[in-house]
Scaffold this motif. Structure first.
Motif, mmCIF file in Angstrom:
data_model
loop_
_atom_site.group_PDB
_atom_site.id
_atom_site.type_symbol
_atom_site.label_atom_id
_atom_site.label_comp_id
_atom_site.label_asym_id
_atom_site.label_seq_id
_atom_site.Cartn_x
_atom_site.Cartn_y
_atom_site.Cartn_z
ATOM 1 N N ARG A 147 -7.706 6.297 -2.946
ATOM 2 C CA ARG A 147 -6.831 6.090 -4.090
ATOM 3 C C ARG A 147 -5.891 4.827 -4.061
ATOM 4 O O ARG A 147 -5.512 4.364 -5.163
ATOM 5 C CB ARG A 147 -6.124 7.426 -4.272
ATOM 6 C CG ARG A 147 -6.863 8.533 -4.619
ATOM 7 C CD ARG A 147 -6.230 9.975 -4.842
ATOM 8 N NE ARG A 147 -5.184 9.750 -6.012
ATOM 9 C CZ ARG A 147 -4.306 10.693 -6.224
ATOM 10 N NH1 ARG A 147 -4.415 11.934 -5.654
ATOM 11 N NH2 ARG A 147 -3.671 10.684 -7.249
ATOM 12 N N VAL A 148 -5.738 4.175 -3.039
ATOM 13 C CA VAL A 148 -4.743 3.243 -2.966
ATOM 14 C C VAL A 148 -5.628 2.134 -3.214
ATOM 15 O O VAL A 148 -5.033 1.048 -3.935
ATOM 16 C CB VAL A 148 -4.184 3.047 -1.522
ATOM 17 C CG1 VAL A 148 -3.355 1.874 -1.290
ATOM 18 C CG2 VAL A 148 -2.926 4.491 -1.494
ATOM 19 N N TYR B 219 -5.743 0.253 -6.698
ATOM 20 C CA TYR B 219 -4.517 0.842 -7.502
ATOM 21 C C TYR B 219 -3.921 -0.445 -8.104
ATOM 22 O O TYR B 219 -3.688 -1.270 -7.722
ATOM 23 C CB TYR B 219 -3.901 1.904 -6.710
ATOM 24 C CG TYR B 219 -2.763 2.375 -7.660
ATOM 25 C CD1 TYR B 219 -2.843 3.361 -8.575
ATOM 26 C CD2 TYR B 219 -1.516 1.708 -7.623
ATOM 27 C CE1 TYR B 219 -1.950 3.992 -9.165
ATOM 28 C CE2 TYR B 219 -0.414 2.664 -8.430
ATOM 29 C CZ TYR B 219 -0.885 3.574 -9.235
ATOM 30 O OH TYR B 219 0.258 4.139 -9.934
ATOM 31 N N ALA C 78 0.749 4.265 -2.988
ATOM 32 C CA ALA C 78 0.889 5.907 -2.551
ATOM 33 C C ALA C 78 1.871 6.509 -3.012
ATOM 34 O O ALA C 78 1.872 7.669 -3.575
ATOM 35 C CB ALA C 78 0.862 6.025 -1.213
ATOM 36 N N GLN D 201 1.638 7.331 -6.638
ATOM 37 C CA GLN D 201 0.804 8.404 -7.202
ATOM 38 C C GLN D 201 1.107 9.728 -6.420
ATOM 39 O O GLN D 201 0.408 10.874 -6.452
ATOM 40 C CB GLN D 201 -0.679 7.966 -6.525
ATOM 41 C CG GLN D 201 -1.277 6.825 -7.217
ATOM 42 C CD GLN D 201 -2.289 6.249 -6.740
ATOM 43 O OE1 GLN D 201 -3.541 6.900 -6.826
ATOM 44 N NE2 GLN D 201 -2.530 5.449 -5.915
ATOM 45 N N GLY E 82 4.000 10.178 -0.276
ATOM 46 C CA GLY E 82 3.314 8.845 -0.063
ATOM 47 C C GLY E 82 3.959 7.750 0.801
ATOM 48 O O GLY E 82 3.515 6.851 1.141
ATOM 49 N N TYR F 264 -2.034 10.328 2.650
ATOM 50 C CA TYR F 264 -2.448 9.074 2.280
ATOM 51 C C TYR F 264 -3.756 9.137 2.408
ATOM 52 O O TYR F 264 -4.630 9.640 3.064
ATOM 53 C CB TYR F 264 -1.880 7.998 3.495
ATOM 54 C CG TYR F 264 -2.159 6.525 3.228
ATOM 55 C CD1 TYR F 264 -1.196 6.010 2.329
ATOM 56 C CD2 TYR F 264 -3.224 5.846 3.263
ATOM 57 C CE1 TYR F 264 -1.277 4.794 1.995
ATOM 58 C CE2 TYR F 264 -3.575 4.633 3.019
ATOM 59 C CZ TYR F 264 -2.589 3.955 2.357
ATOM 60 O OH TYR F 264 -2.871 2.736 1.874
ATOM 61 N N ASP F 265 -4.527 8.505 1.086
ATOM 62 C CA ASP F 265 -5.910 8.471 0.657
ATOM 63 C C ASP F 265 -6.343 6.911 0.501
ATOM 64 O O ASP F 265 -5.919 6.290 -0.670
ATOM 65 C CB ASP F 265 -6.144 9.443 -0.528
ATOM 66 C CG ASP F 265 -7.756 9.246 -0.864
ATOM 67 O OD1 ASP F 265 -8.451 8.566 -0.120
ATOM 68 O OD2 ASP F 265 -7.885 10.240 -1.809
ATOM 69 N N LEU G 195 1.129 10.720 -3.450
ATOM 70 C CA LEU G 195 0.145 11.184 -2.372
ATOM 71 C C LEU G 195 0.840 11.904 -1.128
ATOM 72 O O LEU G 195 1.383 11.247 -0.347
ATOM 73 C CB LEU G 195 -0.587 9.906 -1.974
ATOM 74 C CG LEU G 195 -1.425 9.360 -3.032
ATOM 75 C CD1 LEU G 195 -2.346 8.246 -2.331
ATOM 76 C CD2 LEU G 195 -2.360 10.289 -3.564
ATOM 77 N N GLU H 248 -6.607 -2.386 0.098
ATOM 78 C CA GLU H 248 -6.636 -1.730 1.525
ATOM 79 C C GLU H 248 -7.423 -2.930 2.296
ATOM 80 O O GLU H 248 -7.057 -2.868 3.641
ATOM 81 C CB GLU H 248 -7.530 -0.539 1.736
ATOM 82 C CG GLU H 248 -6.660 0.734 1.268
ATOM 83 C CD GLU H 248 -5.683 1.105 2.473
ATOM 84 O OE1 GLU H 248 -6.117 1.290 3.501
ATOM 85 O OE2 GLU H 248 -4.639 1.392 2.118
ATOM 86 N N THR I 175 0.818 -1.301 -0.023
ATOM 87 C CA THR I 175 0.088 0.076 0.106
ATOM 88 C C THR I 175 0.759 1.270 0.210
ATOM 89 O O THR I 175 0.527 2.327 -0.580
ATOM 90 C CB THR I 175 -0.958 0.114 1.267
ATOM 91 O OG1 THR I 175 -0.122 -0.226 2.269
ATOM 92 C CG2 THR I 175 -1.922 -1.374 1.039
ATOM 93 N N THR I 176 1.915 1.220 0.664
ATOM 94 C CA THR I 176 2.807 2.533 0.713
ATOM 95 C C THR I 176 3.428 2.691 -0.593
ATOM 96 O O THR I 176 3.523 3.694 -1.138
ATOM 97 C CB THR I 176 3.989 2.082 1.584
ATOM 98 O OG1 THR I 176 3.442 1.868 2.928
ATOM 99 C CG2 THR I 176 5.346 3.016 1.629
#
Length: 294
Positions: A216-217, A220, A204, A207, A247, A212-213, A209, A279, A200-201
């Motif tokens: 959006r993760v 993806y 991020a 993108q 991110g 952190y959203d 970021l 997520e 997930t990192t």
């Protein structure tokens, strides 16, 4: 009828909280999430959890239990993964958690961790269960889970972002350690789905970021080319430079290169060009399981 359940996940790198409402159809609505970087598995080369790591973790468990009770969770479930699973002094930690926080911590086997991570991921993404290969890169271990001929296959390997940061192995040795699993999985093309903080990192970071959203993760599609690019950037950066990268949570800056190396090796070993990021993960799988229990 809806059941409000709280899950505390005690990992090698972090301790996490999920409070969720689960209805009778198994639909899950997230109420609250939280994370504390507790590094329970730090300094485990001797095979034992350190007093400092246990203290940090138990403090986080207590905080998370109080938060769950404030939200009127009907159940509070605590589970532990690789670090506690392997620790020579795990009984000491389990007793400390019980006496300090009033919780009986369930230590997951590698099989349970793999299967519950898959259950959580599939609850959150519209993917074909028969084609999905769920990959969970954690702090101390990496799990794989897939469906084949009506049954679930799984693997758990002692390769994680914290572990490989403390005891580094070269790319050839990493590929060799993964090959028994990846060689079997290459026989049938599957769709990789990735969970856990490393993946997930990286999503991020891809993108850029600044904040952190999760929306959006989640879902993806992280390309192998992007993983290669991000790993090259991480390896060329100092620790302080990494902490400022969009991110990337500063607390993860020291271990993210090792986690990215694992993901790159997995994708190369599978012959996959991308991985879909979820997520929803182990926490969500446990919440679903707990909601069905009497």
């Amino acid at each position: 009828m809806t059941a409000r359940t709280a899950v505390i996940d005690i990992g090698t790198n972090s301790t996490r909280l999920l409070v969720a409402d689960v209805d009778a159809a198994g639909r899950l609505a997230v109420v609250k999430t939280a994370l504390a970087t507790t590094r329970l598995g730090e300094g485990m080369a001797g095979g034992a959890l350190t007093p400092a790591g246990m203290r940090r973790t138990v403090e986080a468990i207590g905080t998370f239990r109080a938060a769950a009770e404030a939200l009127e969770a009907g159940k509070v479930v605590a589970v532990a993964t690789s670090a506690v699973r392997e620790a020579a002094n795990r009984a000491v930690f389990l007793r400390l958690a019980r006496e300090s926080c009033g919780l009986e911590v369930r230590v997951l086997s590698g099989e349970e961790e793999a299967i519950l991570s898959r259950q959580g991921a599939l609850a959150g993404l519209p993917v074909d269960p028969e084609r999905a290969l769920v990959i969970d890169i954690g702090g101390g271990s990496t799990e794989f889970c897939w469906q084949e001929e009506g049954r679930l296959g799984w693997a758990s390997l002692p390769l994680g972002a914290v572990r490989l940061t403390e005891v580094e192995i070269d790319d050839a040795a990493l590929a060799e350690a993964l090959e028994p699993v990846l060689g079997e999985l290459r026989r049938r093309p599957r769709d990789p789905v990735g969970v856990g903080g490393t993946i997930t990192t990286l999503a991020a970071m891809a993108q850029r970021l600044e904040v952190y959203d999760p929306a959006r993760v989640h879902g993806y599609v992280l390309a192998l080319d992007e993983v290669d690019r991000l790993l090259a950037l991480l390896l060329a950066s100092t620790l302080e430079e990494r902490r400022r990268l969009p991110g990337l949570q500063p607390e993860r800056a020291d271990i993210i290169p090792a986690g990215a190396r694992i993901l790159r090796a997995v994708l190369h070993g599978l012959g996959a060009q991308s991985i879909r990021v979820s997520e929803y993960d182990l926490l969500h799988g446990i919440a679903l399981e707990a909601s069905r229990a009497p």
